[in-house]
Design a protein around this motif. Structure first.
Motif, PDB file in Angstrom:
ATOM      1  N   UNK A   1       0.834  -1.202   0.000  1.00  0.00           N
ATOM      2  CA  UNK A   1       0.000   0.000   0.000  1.00  0.00           C
ATOM      3  C   UNK A   1       0.869   1.254   0.000  1.00  0.00           C
ATOM      4  N   UNK A   2       1.942   1.245   0.818  1.00  0.00           N
ATOM      5  CA  UNK A   2       2.831   2.412   0.884  1.00  0.00           C
ATOM      6  C   UNK A   2       3.474   2.686  -0.471  1.00  0.00           C
ATOM      7  N   UNK A   3       3.909   1.637  -1.176  1.00  0.00           N
ATOM      8  CA  UNK A   3       4.516   1.828  -2.502  1.00  0.00           C
ATOM      9  C   UNK A   3       3.485   2.353  -3.500  1.00  0.00           C
ATOM     10  N   UNK A   4       2.257   1.850  -3.404  1.00  0.00           N
ATOM     11  CA  UNK A   4       1.213   2.313  -4.318  1.00  0.00           C
ATOM     12  C   UNK A   4       0.915   3.792  -4.091  1.00  0.00           C
ATOM     13  N   UNK A   5       0.855   4.211  -2.820  1.00  0.00           N
ATOM     14  CA  UNK A   5       0.617   5.623  -2.513  1.00  0.00           C
ATOM     15  C   UNK A   5       1.773   6.478  -3.031  1.00  0.00           C
ATOM     16  N   UNK A   6       3.001   6.028  -2.787  1.00  0.00           N
ATOM     17  CA  UNK A   6       4.174   6.780  -3.250  1.00  0.00           C
ATOM     18  C   UNK A   6       4.174   6.912  -4.767  1.00  0.00           C
ATOM     19  N   UNK A   7       3.776   5.857  -5.465  1.00  0.00           N
ATOM     20  CA  UNK A   7       3.739   5.896  -6.932  1.00  0.00           C
ATOM     21  C   UNK A   7       2.687   6.883  -7.419  1.00  0.00           C
ATOM     22  N   UNK A   8       1.545   6.950  -6.743  1.00  0.00           N
ATOM     23  CA  UNK A   8       0.501   7.895  -7.135  1.00  0.00           C
ATOM     24  C   UNK A   8       0.939   9.336  -6.873  1.00  0.00           C
ATOM     25  N   UNK A   9       1.590   9.553  -5.736  1.00  0.00           N
ATOM     26  CA  UNK A   9       2.069  10.906  -5.417  1.00  0.00           C
ATOM     27  C   UNK A   9       3.073  11.381  -6.465  1.00  0.00           C
ATOM     28  N   UNK A  10       3.902  10.446  -6.965  1.00  0.00           N
ATOM     29  CA  UNK A  10       4.921  10.804  -7.954  1.00  0.00           C
ATOM     30  C   UNK A  10       4.302  11.262  -9.278  1.00  0.00           C
ATOM     31  N   UNK A  11       3.048  10.900  -9.518  1.00  0.00           N
ATOM     32  CA  UNK A  11       2.392  11.258 -10.775  1.00  0.00           C
ATOM     33  C   UNK A  11       1.753  12.649 -10.726  1.00  0.00           C
ATOM     34  N   UNK A  12       1.692  13.270  -9.562  1.00  0.00           N
ATOM     35  CA  UNK A  12       0.929  14.501  -9.402  1.00  0.00           C
ATOM     36  C   UNK A  12       1.767  15.584  -8.742  1.00  0.00           C
ATOM     37  N   UNK A  13       1.180  16.774  -8.617  1.00  0.00           N
ATOM     38  CA  UNK A  13       1.885  17.886  -7.995  1.00  0.00           C
ATOM     39  C   UNK A  13       1.684  17.920  -6.488  1.00  0.00           C
ATOM     40  N   UNK A  14       0.577  17.380  -5.979  1.00  0.00           N
ATOM     41  CA  UNK A  14       0.348  17.331  -4.541  1.00  0.00           C
ATOM     42  C   UNK A  14       1.203  16.245  -3.908  1.00  0.00           C
ATOM     43  N   UNK A  15       1.589  16.472  -2.643  1.00  0.00           N
ATOM     44  CA  UNK A  15       2.443  15.500  -1.970  1.00  0.00           C
ATOM     45  C   UNK A  15       1.629  14.576  -1.063  1.00  0.00           C
TER      46      UNK A  15
END
Length: 227
Positions: free
Chosen positions: A4-18
């Motif tokens: 789950x943590x990796x999935x969240x990190x991957x989604x954050x990397x796609x966007x401008x919000x952290x």
């Protein structure tokens, strides 16, 4: 949790919000307040967010060091008279991915076995552990424009989050080892408590980077995309 943590990190990397948004507002308000009273109270009082109607901003948390000392089920290490229990130990009792409160159960079990082992006089009857084979980490002089020669704690925190965080790879780990060695080399002899703390932070960061680069198998909280 690591998936789950990796999935969240991957989604954050796609966007401008952290952060990503966790929304439970589809549930009745009373359900949310009954099942998540602490989270509801904290978000409302500290952040002004009513999670019965609004989404919660979420970011993953990195466990840089956990469960590193290999032991047998009784907590014995490869050093005579040295026992390791709890978060610092790697017993295997919970498999590869032991995180959070299940380590408390492990403490109870391992502590009892350790006490019994010592009471029975078996403290010295251990066979040395066979250490897992590790690839030697490369002496790396890989730097880029984002690496800074001037050390500070905020810079180190941001650097570790980027290079030693949830999503790791060989290039970033080699770069981290090189930069951390440079910072360590340039550190003056510490005299104040703050300077000693900075030195310890550098030592710990370098140990994490070297161990992560040497580990060629993804187990539990450790994940290297090049393995």
């Amino acid at each position: 949790r690591d998936i789950v943590a990796r999935a969240i990190a991957a989604e954050i990397a796609k966007q401008t919000q952290d952060f990503v948004s966790l929304d439970i507002s589809r549930q009745p308000a009373e359900f949310v307040r009954q099942h998540f009273p602490s989270i509801h109270r904290h978000c409302l009082s500290q952040c002004g967010l009513d999670i019965t109607r609004q989404a919660i901003p979420v970011r993953p948390v990195q466990h840089y060091t956990c469960g590193g000392i290999q032991t047998d089920p009784s907590g014995r290490t490869s050093l005579p008279q040295l026992y390791a229990l709890g978060e610092t130990a790697c017993t295997g009792l919970h498999g590869a991915n032991r995180l959070a409160s299940n380590s408390l159960l492990e403490c109870v079990v391992t502590a009892r076995l350790a006490a019994q082992t010592i009471a029975d006089g078996q403290a010295f009857q251990t066979e040395p552990f066979q250490r897992p084979s590790e690839s030697p980490y490369a002496e790396a002089d890989i730097f880029s424009d984002d690496l800074q020669n001037t050390f500070s704690r905020p810079v180190l925190q941001a650097f570790n989050q980027r290079h030693l965080g949830i999503l790791r790879n060989d290039t970033d780990l080699r770069r981290a080892i090189a930069q951390l060695r440079l910072w360590k080399q340039n550190q003056a002899e510490p005299y104040t408590a703050s300077e000693y703390e900075n030195r310890n932070l550098l030592e710990c960061s370098l140990a994490v980077a070297q161990a992560a680069y040497a580990r060629r198998q993804n187990i539990g909280a450790h994940f290297n995309s090049d393995c």
